[in-house]
Design a protein around this motif. Structure first.
Motif, PDB file in Angstrom:
ATOM      1  N   PHE A  43      10.397 -75.824  54.446  1.00 37.61           N
ATOM      2  CA  PHE A  43      11.146 -77.044  54.180  1.00 37.61           C
ATOM      3  C   PHE A  43      10.319 -78.300  54.437  1.00 37.61           C
ATOM      4  N   GLY A  44       9.250 -78.158  55.227  1.00 34.14           N
ATOM      5  CA  GLY A  44       8.351 -79.282  55.436  1.00 34.14           C
ATOM      6  C   GLY A  44       7.258 -79.370  54.382  1.00 34.14           C
ATOM      7  N   LEU A  45       7.272 -78.444  53.424  1.00 33.07           N
ATOM      8  CA  LEU A  45       6.297 -78.407  52.323  1.00 33.07           C
ATOM      9  C   LEU A  45       4.860 -78.313  52.830  1.00 33.07           C
ATOM     10  N   LYS A  46       4.678 -77.594  53.922  1.00 32.72           N
ATOM     11  CA  LYS A  46       3.340 -77.366  54.468  1.00 32.72           C
ATOM     12  C   LYS A  46       2.866 -75.993  54.008  1.00 32.72           C
ATOM     13  N   PHE A  47       2.436 -75.929  52.775  1.00 32.49           N
ATOM     14  CA  PHE A  47       2.173 -74.639  52.139  1.00 32.49           C
ATOM     15  C   PHE A  47       0.927 -73.949  52.702  1.00 32.49           C
ATOM     16  N   LYS A  48      -0.058 -74.724  53.176  1.00 32.53           N
ATOM     17  CA  LYS A  48      -1.244 -74.071  53.737  1.00 32.53           C
ATOM     18  C   LYS A  48      -0.900 -73.375  55.057  1.00 32.53           C
ATOM     19  N   TRP A  49       0.018 -73.950  55.820  1.00 26.13           N
ATOM     20  CA  TRP A  49       0.465 -73.295  57.038  1.00 26.13           C
ATOM     21  C   TRP A  49       1.411 -72.143  56.732  1.00 26.13           C
ATOM     22  N   LEU A  50       2.054 -72.234  55.581  1.00 22.17           N
ATOM     23  CA  LEU A  50       2.979 -71.171  55.191  1.00 22.17           C
ATOM     24  C   LEU A  50       2.243 -69.850  55.016  1.00 22.17           C
ATOM     25  N   LEU A  51       1.034 -69.910  54.491  1.00 22.53           N
ATOM     26  CA  LEU A  51       0.237 -68.689  54.333  1.00 22.53           C
ATOM     27  C   LEU A  51      -0.073 -68.055  55.685  1.00 22.53           C
ATOM     28  N   LEU A  52      -0.422 -68.889  56.660  1.00 25.29           N
ATOM     29  CA  LEU A  52      -0.731 -68.368  57.995  1.00 25.29           C
ATOM     30  C   LEU A  52       0.498 -67.733  58.635  1.00 25.29           C
ATOM     31  N   VAL A  53       1.642 -68.372  58.470  1.00 24.73           N
ATOM     32  CA  VAL A  53       2.880 -67.838  59.048  1.00 24.73           C
ATOM     33  C   VAL A  53       3.246 -66.510  58.386  1.00 24.73           C
ATOM     34  N   MET A  54       3.032 -66.392  57.088  1.00 24.88           N
ATOM     35  CA  MET A  54       3.338 -65.144  56.395  1.00 24.88           C
ATOM     36  C   MET A  54       2.446 -64.008  56.890  1.00 24.88           C
ATOM     37  N   ILE A  55       1.186 -64.307  57.204  1.00 26.41           N
ATOM     38  CA  ILE A  55       0.307 -63.290  57.776  1.00 26.41           C
ATOM     39  C   ILE A  55       0.835 -62.839  59.134  1.00 26.41           C
ATOM     40  N   ALA A  56       1.271 -63.798  59.955  1.00 24.14           N
ATOM     41  CA  ALA A  56       1.811 -63.471  61.272  1.00 24.14           C
ATOM     42  C   ALA A  56       3.076 -62.622  61.155  1.00 24.14           C
ATOM     43  N   ILE A  57       3.960 -62.984  60.227  1.00 23.83           N
ATOM     44  CA  ILE A  57       5.194 -62.217  60.046  1.00 23.83           C
ATOM     45  C   ILE A  57       4.880 -60.794  59.594  1.00 23.83           C
ATOM     46  N   ALA A  58       3.922 -60.647  58.692  1.00 18.97           N
ATOM     47  CA  ALA A  58       3.572 -59.314  58.188  1.00 18.97           C
ATOM     48  C   ALA A  58       3.038 -58.421  59.307  1.00 18.97           C
TER      49      ALA A  58
END
Length: 218
Positions: free
Chosen positions: A145-160
């Motif tokens: 929701f903050g449109l921080k897409f570069k951080w979104l990739l890092l978070v998706m790696i952590a979730i996986a």
């Protein structure tokens, strides 16, 4: 508990101590201690917590996204390896792994040993395993929701990485053939029932002892 569902599975090459025989190698001087594996318990939480803390406060120390990304991924990788290969085996007696047979077919193995488990370490293991993915899920929503897409990739790696260990150990604990949704529901019900029983059976702090006689009675 369920054991491995695949028969005639090969031994892991790095198994210096056969799975299920860790208790036989334990130092007798550690008997009676609150934590049987204090260092393993510490690092089980350290790598998980460090990756979250670095993600939250990396902007205070560096403006480089690449530097922050690398450090978080390093701690996530160390956490994944530690939880999968060490803490799950020693703290709760569970192990999941994969091997490829001679026909090239991949097999997933979910194992659990029948033995004594330290209740304090077991509680810490499951709390760390469950709570950390919740934090990363919150970070995912904030980045989305903050449109921080570069951080979104890092978070998706952590979730996986976190979700892989959570899924594997739930399958180990409740049986490889059981549906994950029903296993997770049973786990939550068990924890709620256990907490309710503890609250009902635990004596209140202000309750007088039952063996005290009234004043003046001989």
């Amino acid at each position: 508990m369920a054991s491995a569902t695949v028969r005639n599975v090969p031994l892991l090459d790095d198994d210096t101590i056969p799975f299920g025989e860790e208790d036989d190698m334990r130092d007798p001087s550690q008997a009676g201690q609150k934590y049987t594996h204090p260092y393993v318990t510490f690092f089980h939480l350290f790598f998980r917590g460090a990756s979250i803390v670095i993600y939250m406060f990396c902007g205070w120390f560096s403006d480089s996204f690449i530097t922050s990304f690398v450090f978080v991924v390093l701690f996530l990788s160390a956490d994944f390896w530690t939880v999968k290969n060490i803490s799950g085996r020693l703290l709760v007696g569970l192990r999941w792994w994969n091997y490829v047979d001679d026909d090239g077919k991949s097999h997933w193995v979910f194992e659990s040993k029948n033995g004594r488990v330290n209740k304090h370490e077991q509680r810490i293991f499951w709390l760390g395993l469950i709570l950390c993915p919740l934090f990363w899920g919150l970070f995912f929503l904030m980045a989305l929701f903050g449109l921080k897409f570069k951080w979104l990739l890092l978070v998706m790696i952590a979730i996986a990485l976190n979700a892989a260990n959570l899924y594997g150990y739930i399958k180990c604990n409740y049986g490889a053939g059981k549906d994950l949704n029903s296993a997770a529901t049973d786990f939550v019900k068990t924890q709620l029932f256990k907490n309710a029983v503890d609250m009902m059976t635990k004596p209140s702090a202000g309750a007088p002892p039952t063996n005290v006689r009234p004043t003046g009675v001989v």
